[in-house]
Design a protein around this motif. Structure first.
Motif, PDB file in Angstrom:
ATOM      1  N   ILE A 332       7.660 -34.999 -12.532  1.00 54.83           N
ATOM      2  CA  ILE A 332       6.414 -35.002 -13.284  1.00 54.83           C
ATOM      3  C   ILE A 332       5.976 -33.571 -13.600  1.00 54.83           C
ATOM      4  O   ILE A 332       5.504 -33.280 -14.700  1.00 54.83           O
ATOM      5  CB  ILE A 332       5.315 -35.757 -12.507  1.00 54.83           C
ATOM      6  N   VAL A 333       6.125 -32.658 -12.631  1.00 56.59           N
ATOM      7  CA  VAL A 333       5.741 -31.260 -12.857  1.00 56.59           C
ATOM      8  C   VAL A 333       6.607 -30.657 -13.954  1.00 56.59           C
ATOM      9  O   VAL A 333       6.112 -29.976 -14.866  1.00 56.59           O
ATOM     10  CB  VAL A 333       5.847 -30.439 -11.557  1.00 56.59           C
ATOM     11  N   TYR A 334       7.928 -30.878 -13.885  1.00 54.27           N
ATOM     12  CA  TYR A 334       8.809 -30.369 -14.933  1.00 54.27           C
ATOM     13  C   TYR A 334       8.409 -30.925 -16.293  1.00 54.27           C
ATOM     14  O   TYR A 334       8.404 -30.206 -17.298  1.00 54.27           O
ATOM     15  CB  TYR A 334      10.261 -30.738 -14.622  1.00 54.27           C
ATOM     16  N   LYS A 335       8.097 -32.197 -16.327  1.00 55.24           N
ATOM     17  CA  LYS A 335       7.684 -32.821 -17.581  1.00 55.24           C
ATOM     18  C   LYS A 335       6.411 -32.170 -18.116  1.00 55.24           C
ATOM     19  O   LYS A 335       6.273 -31.910 -19.318  1.00 55.24           O
ATOM     20  CB  LYS A 335       7.446 -34.310 -17.360  1.00 55.24           C
ATOM     21  N   GLU A 336       5.468 -31.880 -17.219  1.00 59.35           N
ATOM     22  CA  GLU A 336       4.205 -31.265 -17.629  1.00 59.35           C
ATOM     23  C   GLU A 336       4.434 -29.873 -18.206  1.00 59.35           C
ATOM     24  O   GLU A 336       3.817 -29.479 -19.196  1.00 59.35           O
ATOM     25  CB  GLU A 336       3.262 -31.205 -16.425  1.00 59.35           C
ATOM     26  N   VAL A 337       5.329 -29.110 -17.575  1.00 60.34           N
ATOM     27  CA  VAL A 337       5.652 -27.778 -18.086  1.00 60.34           C
ATOM     28  C   VAL A 337       6.305 -27.890 -19.459  1.00 60.34           C
ATOM     29  O   VAL A 337       5.964 -27.147 -20.385  1.00 60.34           O
ATOM     30  CB  VAL A 337       6.587 -27.041 -17.099  1.00 60.34           C
ATOM     31  N   TRP A 338       7.230 -28.815 -19.591  1.00 59.57           N
ATOM     32  CA  TRP A 338       7.919 -29.007 -20.871  1.00 59.57           C
ATOM     33  C   TRP A 338       6.921 -29.408 -21.963  1.00 59.57           C
ATOM     34  O   TRP A 338       6.984 -28.918 -23.094  1.00 59.57           O
ATOM     35  CB  TRP A 338       8.981 -30.083 -20.706  1.00 59.57           C
ATOM     36  N   LYS A 339       5.988 -30.303 -21.638  1.00 59.20           N
ATOM     37  CA  LYS A 339       4.996 -30.739 -22.624  1.00 59.20           C
ATOM     38  C   LYS A 339       4.112 -29.579 -23.064  1.00 59.20           C
ATOM     39  O   LYS A 339       3.785 -29.441 -24.251  1.00 59.20           O
ATOM     40  CB  LYS A 339       4.141 -31.860 -22.039  1.00 59.20           C
ATOM     41  N   PHE A 340       3.720 -28.744 -22.108  1.00 56.85           N
ATOM     42  CA  PHE A 340       2.890 -27.598 -22.485  1.00 56.85           C
ATOM     43  C   PHE A 340       3.631 -26.695 -23.456  1.00 56.85           C
ATOM     44  O   PHE A 340       3.096 -26.286 -24.484  1.00 56.85           O
ATOM     45  CB  PHE A 340       2.481 -26.797 -21.241  1.00 56.85           C
ATOM     46  N   ARG A 341       4.877 -26.395 -23.143  1.00 60.01           N
ATOM     47  CA  ARG A 341       5.626 -25.446 -23.963  1.00 60.01           C
ATOM     48  C   ARG A 341       5.956 -26.025 -25.335  1.00 60.01           C
ATOM     49  O   ARG A 341       5.956 -25.307 -26.338  1.00 60.01           O
ATOM     50  CB  ARG A 341       6.896 -25.017 -23.239  1.00 60.01           C
ATOM     51  N   THR A 342       6.234 -27.303 -25.410  1.00 57.40           N
ATOM     52  CA  THR A 342       6.611 -27.884 -26.694  1.00 57.40           C
ATOM     53  C   THR A 342       5.409 -28.302 -27.529  1.00 57.40           C
ATOM     54  O   THR A 342       5.399 -28.146 -28.751  1.00 57.40           O
ATOM     55  CB  THR A 342       7.530 -29.103 -26.503  1.00 57.40           C
TER      56      THR A 342
END
Length: 414
Positions: A332-342
């Motif tokens: 979930i944390v990785y997904k959140e980081v990816w969503k922020f960047r994209t």
């Protein structure tokens, strides 16, 4: 893999993308190492904070997720802004924000502050709190060191690691003791956003005094000092205390009348004393809130109801009651980081702000970091880093989750 460089800063390994150069230690405390670094893209200096081993346990991973979500959600001029976020090859989390010149703690250490500065800083603190409280969020750890200041006297509230949604039961282990409201000390499972108002009042008084208003070395001594200033608490407040030892301690204290702030603090502006008297109140129903405090005469020079925004949408705390494995929290944390960047870094977004009175016609953009330099050239390594995140996350929704938590539901973001 995107290029990372390793530096040893104050004995701490600091791994950051080549975009950020020349890390210099700013602060090292229990929350991690904060460094300044030169941003090659924006050609300015930013603050980079390392969160060590965020996936060391479910509690740490959930805490990291909570902070990321809050920083994505809270978009306000008086709240520290999220510029960038990344995870190093060693799986440490790095949070990039604007670099502020100093904090209130360092300014107060120089001695009492001129009223003009204290007044302006007080306004900005309460303006930020009005926004935070409108989302149902309690900061819970306001203190001078979490109030950041730049060289233009712009103020930003930081330190949201302990922030929570107001609920029927709250944990008592919050707020640095000198700024802790009496209801936390007495009835720690029942309190509201008014605890932040109490903390703010302690900070305002400390700016004007040059030292803490209740400089105690223990909870018992601190409560005695509060009683000497505010008078003995009403009997109905004593009845709310569930711990018999605490009730016994209150009963043993000598009866005290409430003192006039003008007598205790004769050097304070009379309007500053009046505001403090409205903020430092035992009865939370009588304690002023951030919205009303902004319209107090002490802050009339800065008060503008059309420029004191609230949130547009309520923050989604549904994840906070989730119980799952470290590996799932990591996903979930990785997904959140990816969503922020994209979704935010590359495409931008609107600030989560609703202006009181007549809405402003122009949309205010988030203070985000572009992936291109000022000349429009894409920085090498950025796309590759995002590809790695995307690859990690692309099968996220098909992963076995032990709860019904939906990782995509980030209010005000996507």
């Amino acid at each position: 893999m995107a290029d990372f460089t390793n530096s040893q800063v104050m004995g701490v390994s600091f791994d950051i993308p080549t975009r950020y150069q020349e890390p210099q230690a700013v602060e090292l405390d229990a929350d991690g190492l904060v460094c300044s670094a030169a941003d090659k893209i924006l050609r300015n200096v930013v603050a980079v904070r390392k969160v060590t081993k965020p996936f060391g346990s479910s509690i740490l991973a959930k805490r990291a997720l909570r902070e990321i979500k809050l920083l994505r959600y809270l978009r306000h001029e008086n709240i520290v802004g999220l510029n960038d976020i990344f995870i190093s090859p060693a799986e440490d989390l790095y949070i990039v924000t604007e670099l502020m010149w100093t904090n209130l703690q360092r300014l107060i250490e120089r001695g009492p502050m001129e009223d003009a500065f204290a007044r302006y800083f007080s306004y900005q603190i309460l303006r930020g709190l009005k926004y935070v409280h409108s989302a149902g969020i309690i900061h819970r750890d306001l203190k001078p060191s979490t109030i950041l200041i730049n060289n233009n006297c712009d103020l930003k509230i930081s330190g949201f690691e302990h922030a929570r949604l107001q609920g029927p039961q709250m944990t008592g282990y919050v707020v640095t003791r000198l700024y802790r409201a009496p209801e936390i000390m007495l009835t720690w499972q029942k309190y509201s956003a008014k605890v932040d108002i109490w903390s703010s009042a302690c900070i305002i008084a400390e700016m004007l005094l040059g030292k803490p208003i209740f400089p105690a070395t223990s909870h018992a001594e601190q409560f005695q000092q509060i009683v000497k200033l505010l008078g003995s608490p009403p009997s109905w407040i004593r009845e709310m205390v569930t711990n018999s030892n605490t009730r016994g301690f209150i009963d043993c204290l000598p009866r005290c009348p409430r003192r006039s702030f003008a007598d205790v603090f004769p050097n304070f502006d009379k309007e500053a004393n009046d505001l403090l008297e409205r903020m430092l109140v035992f009865d939370v129903n009588e304690r002023i809130n951030a919205r009303d405090a902004l319209s107090h005469p002490y802050l009339r020079l800065y008060h503008d109801p059309n420029d004191e925004p609230t949130v547009k949408e309520t923050f989604d705390w549904s994840f906070d009651n989730t119980q799952t494995t470290v590996e799932n929290w990591k996903r979930i944390v990785y997904k959140e980081v990816w969503k922020f960047r994209t979704l935010e870094v590359k495409h931008g977004n609107e600030m989560n702000m609703h202006m009181g009175g007549k809405p402003k016609e122009e949309t205010v953009p988030i203070n985000i970091v572009s992936t291109s330099d000022p000349d429009g050239h894409i920085m090498s390594g950025t796309e590759e880093f995002d590809d790695i995140l995307s690859s990690f996350c692309q099968n996220f929704d098909s992963g076995e989750m032990t709860t019904s938590y939906q990782a995509e539901s980030v209010t005000g973001s996507s």
